[in-house]
Motif scaffolding. Structure first.
Motif, PDB file in Angstrom:
ATOM      1  N   GLU A  37       1.189  -6.267   2.303  1.00 51.97           N
ATOM      2  CA  GLU A  37       1.165  -4.994   3.000  1.00 51.97           C
ATOM      3  C   GLU A  37       2.461  -4.878   3.780  1.00 51.97           C
ATOM      4  O   GLU A  37       3.015  -5.870   4.239  1.00 51.97           O
ATOM      5  N   VAL A  49       1.264   0.226   3.362  1.00 48.44           N
ATOM      6  CA  VAL A  49       0.904   0.213   1.945  1.00 48.44           C
ATOM      7  C   VAL A  49       0.224  -1.105   1.615  1.00 48.44           C
ATOM      8  O   VAL A  49       0.765  -2.180   1.897  1.00 48.44           O
ATOM      9  N   HIS A  50      -0.956  -1.004   1.030  1.00 52.58           N
ATOM     10  CA  HIS A  50      -1.754  -2.169   0.650  1.00 52.58           C
ATOM     11  C   HIS A  50      -1.724  -2.332  -0.861  1.00 52.58           C
ATOM     12  O   HIS A  50      -2.091  -1.417  -1.585  1.00 52.58           O
ATOM     13  N   LYS A  51      -1.314  -3.498  -1.318  1.00 53.02           N
ATOM     14  CA  LYS A  51      -1.354  -3.765  -2.759  1.00 53.02           C
ATOM     15  C   LYS A  51      -2.725  -4.283  -3.161  1.00 53.02           C
ATOM     16  O   LYS A  51      -3.249  -3.928  -4.206  1.00 53.02           O
ATOM     17  N   ASP A  53      -6.055  -4.242  -1.421  1.00 52.89           N
ATOM     18  CA  ASP A  53      -6.980  -3.881  -0.351  1.00 52.89           C
ATOM     19  C   ASP A  53      -8.395  -4.164  -0.846  1.00 52.89           C
ATOM     20  O   ASP A  53      -8.692  -3.971  -2.022  1.00 52.89           O
ATOM     21  N   PRO A  56     -10.162  -0.405  -2.843  1.00 56.37           N
ATOM     22  CA  PRO A  56      -9.028   0.174  -3.568  1.00 56.37           C
ATOM     23  C   PRO A  56      -9.013   1.700  -3.616  1.00 56.37           C
ATOM     24  O   PRO A  56      -8.186   2.280  -4.294  1.00 56.37           O
ATOM     25  N   SER A  60      -4.866   2.213  -6.110  1.00 55.68           N
ATOM     26  CA  SER A  60      -4.485   0.824  -5.907  1.00 55.68           C
ATOM     27  C   SER A  60      -3.083   0.606  -6.445  1.00 55.68           C
ATOM     28  O   SER A  60      -2.892   0.631  -7.656  1.00 55.68           O
ATOM     29  N   PRO A  61      -2.092   0.479  -5.544  1.00 57.44           N
ATOM     30  CA  PRO A  61      -2.182   0.461  -4.089  1.00 57.44           C
ATOM     31  C   PRO A  61      -2.340   1.864  -3.505  1.00 57.44           C
ATOM     32  O   PRO A  61      -2.205   2.851  -4.225  1.00 57.44           O
ATOM     33  N   HIS A  62      -2.603   1.911  -2.215  1.00 59.30           N
ATOM     34  CA  HIS A  62      -2.661   3.173  -1.482  1.00 59.30           C
ATOM     35  C   HIS A  62      -2.042   2.946  -0.115  1.00 59.30           C
ATOM     36  O   HIS A  62      -1.634   1.836   0.211  1.00 59.30           O
ATOM     37  N   PHE A 111       7.423  -3.236  -4.510  1.00 56.08           N
ATOM     38  CA  PHE A 111       6.430  -3.425  -5.562  1.00 56.08           C
ATOM     39  C   PHE A 111       7.071  -3.159  -6.931  1.00 56.08           C
ATOM     40  O   PHE A 111       6.736  -2.172  -7.590  1.00 56.08           O
TER      41      PHE A 111
END
Length: 121
Positions: A37, A49-51, A53, A56, A60-62, A111
């Motif tokens: 993140e 940003v979560h890869k 989470d 999702p 995914s990510p969001h 990413f």
């Protein structure tokens, strides 16, 4: 307790509890992959940003808005459509095109294995 090298030193075995200080923590999923993140600031808002989470949704990510103007803080964003959500409910709003494109430009290097913007499903 920490020694002079910063290593954790456990107290005697007779103690009822142990205090441990963690300076840096690495979060991994069940496959031992790093949970990534990162925060990105775009026009006053801070998006995290979560890869990987646990939830999702919406993509995914969001991204989660974690700082900035109150109207955005707490919202989640789909990284394909720029649609904004409060929890699982759509707000009926979208991040502005220029802001979204700037955020996507910032995210891409972090990413490299993901093609942005994401497909809308």
């Amino acid at each position: 307790m920490m020694d002079e090298r910063g290593s954790v030193v456990l107290s005697e075995a007779t103690d009822d509890y142990i205090d441990i200080a963690i300076e840096q923590m690495a979060l991994c999923d069940s496959q031992d992959s790093w949970l990534v993140e990162k925060d990105y600031k775009v026009k006053g808002e801070v998006w995290r940003v979560h890869k990987f989470d646990a939830d999702p949704f919406p993509s995914s990510p969001h991204a989660h808005c974690v700082g900035g103007r109150d109207r955005f803080v707490g919202l989640k964003m789909h990284l394909g459509s720029a649609e904004l959500f409060r929890g699982a409910e759509t707000t009926g709003r979208f991040l502005g095109r220029k802001q979204f494109e700037r955020l996507i430009d910032l995210i891409r290097p972090k990413f490299p294995d993901i093609i942005f913007p994401l497909e809308n499903k």
